[in-house]
Design an enzyme around this catalytic site. Structure first.
Site, mmCIF file in Angstrom:
data_model
loop_
_atom_site.group_PDB
_atom_site.id
_atom_site.type_symbol
_atom_site.label_atom_id
_atom_site.label_comp_id
_atom_site.label_asym_id
_atom_site.label_seq_id
_atom_site.Cartn_x
_atom_site.Cartn_y
_atom_site.Cartn_z
ATOM 1 N N HIS A 60 -15.527 54.519 -115.126
ATOM 2 C CA HIS A 60 -14.452 53.705 -115.698
ATOM 3 C C HIS A 60 -14.321 54.053 -117.173
ATOM 4 C CE1 HIS A 60 -18.057 51.362 -116.573
ATOM 5 N NE2 HIS A 60 -17.382 50.585 -117.399
ATOM 6 N N HIS A 62 -14.479 52.174 -120.079
ATOM 7 C CA HIS A 62 -15.104 51.451 -121.188
ATOM 8 C C HIS A 62 -15.852 52.435 -122.085
ATOM 9 C CE1 HIS A 62 -15.057 47.188 -119.207
ATOM 10 N NE2 HIS A 62 -13.935 47.474 -119.833
ATOM 11 N N ASP A 64 -18.649 52.604 -123.625
ATOM 12 C CA ASP A 64 -20.051 52.980 -123.410
ATOM 13 C C ASP A 64 -20.238 53.919 -122.223
ATOM 14 O OD1 ASP A 64 -19.323 50.659 -121.909
ATOM 15 O OD2 ASP A 64 -21.411 50.175 -121.544
ATOM 16 N N HIS A 65 -19.127 54.303 -121.580
ATOM 17 C CA HIS A 65 -19.186 55.276 -120.493
ATOM 18 C C HIS A 65 -18.358 56.533 -120.779
ATOM 19 C CE1 HIS A 65 -21.191 52.665 -117.408
ATOM 20 N NE2 HIS A 65 -20.820 51.765 -118.310
ATOM 21 N N HIS A 139 -15.420 45.154 -111.282
ATOM 22 C CA HIS A 139 -15.599 45.117 -112.723
ATOM 23 C C HIS A 139 -14.300 44.655 -113.368
ATOM 24 C CE1 HIS A 139 -17.900 45.868 -116.250
ATOM 25 N NE2 HIS A 139 -17.233 46.932 -116.648
#
Length: 251
Positions: A60, A62, A64-65, A139
């Site tokens: 996904h 976000h 932090d990914h 999510h």
């Protein structure tokens, strides 16, 4: 099949944990799943050249990914490697191009092919001898869990998700389930998993899974490691592992 955890943390800085990233090596060819901040700097520590990576799966969008994806593409370009395939959920192409628009000098130098995936699709990336399928996670934004089937074994990577019966069923008969476990048991959270909520789902399920490896830990998980393993072991007969940065697993 070798799996290296480049990053097992979240958006909050922690000692010895950078953001999310898992490196899969299939017959010496690496495939990267997620690329959060700090993942790029882990390559030398893992003994892998970043220029080997030309295929990335994103669960996904976000930060932090995905925060190190564009830096990875630039680092590769600086070393003469300009091609990349990026797979991700709906919206990945628009996001990627918007970020790239801020760096005009890079736009004409790299050749990045963005492929958007939808739950239920299966594919084989160019140059790999494996099949990858995906399903929807639970999510706050469109998120995909991936199942990778290779000659040496099979595993599922959950991405960020609440405990999902769909993902557990998607993991039937895999050797390894890599599942997020963001917070300790007893915390009431949405969009993420705790040991209790995952254990409850495993109790209801009759799906066979070889090993569960937990990752994506918030700082709140510190000092809750033993109770996390004990909670899951009540309903799961296989090994339960807590991932650490630079940890390697073999299938």
């Amino acid at each position: 099949m070798e799996i290296t955890f480049l990053g097992t943390g979240v958006a909050i800085p922690q000692l010895n944990r950078v953001q999310s990233g898992v490196l899969l090596r299939l017959e010496d060819k690496p495939l990267l799943i997620d690329c959060g901040s700090g993942v790029l700097s882990r390559f030398p520590e893992a003994g892998v050249s970043h220029t080997e990576v030309d295929t990335v799966l994103l669960s996904h969008l976000h930060l932090d990914h995905v925060a190190d994806l564009h830096p990875l593409i630039k680092a590769n370009w600086l070393r003469g490697s300009t091609s990349m395939k990026v797979y991700g959920p709906e919206g990945t192409e628009e996001w990627f191009l918007k970020v790239l628009d801020a760096y005009e000098y890079l736009q004409e130098e790299v050749d990045v092919d963005v492929i958007e995936l939808f739950p239920g699709e299966a594919f084989t990336p160019d140059g790999f001898d494996c099949e990858i399928s995906c399903t929807a996670a639970s999510h706050s934004v469109p998120t995909l869990a991936y199942r990778v089937i290779g000659e040496d074994g099979e595993f599922v990577y959950s991405g960020d998700t609440e405990p999902s019966r769909k993902i557990i069923e998607f993991s039937a008969d895999v050797d390894l389930l890599i599942h997020e476990c963001s917070f300790p048991q007893g915390m009431k959270v949405t969009n993420h998993t705790t040991p209790s909520t995952l254990a409850d789902l495993l109790e209801e399920s009759d799906v066979e899974i070889g090993t569960i490896c937990l990752t994506h830990f918030y700082p709140d998980m510190q000092e809750h490691e033993k109770e996390t393993i004990n909670r899951l072991k009540r309903y799961f007969e296989g090994d339960v592992i807590l991932a650490e940065d630079l940890m390697k697993l073999e299938l």
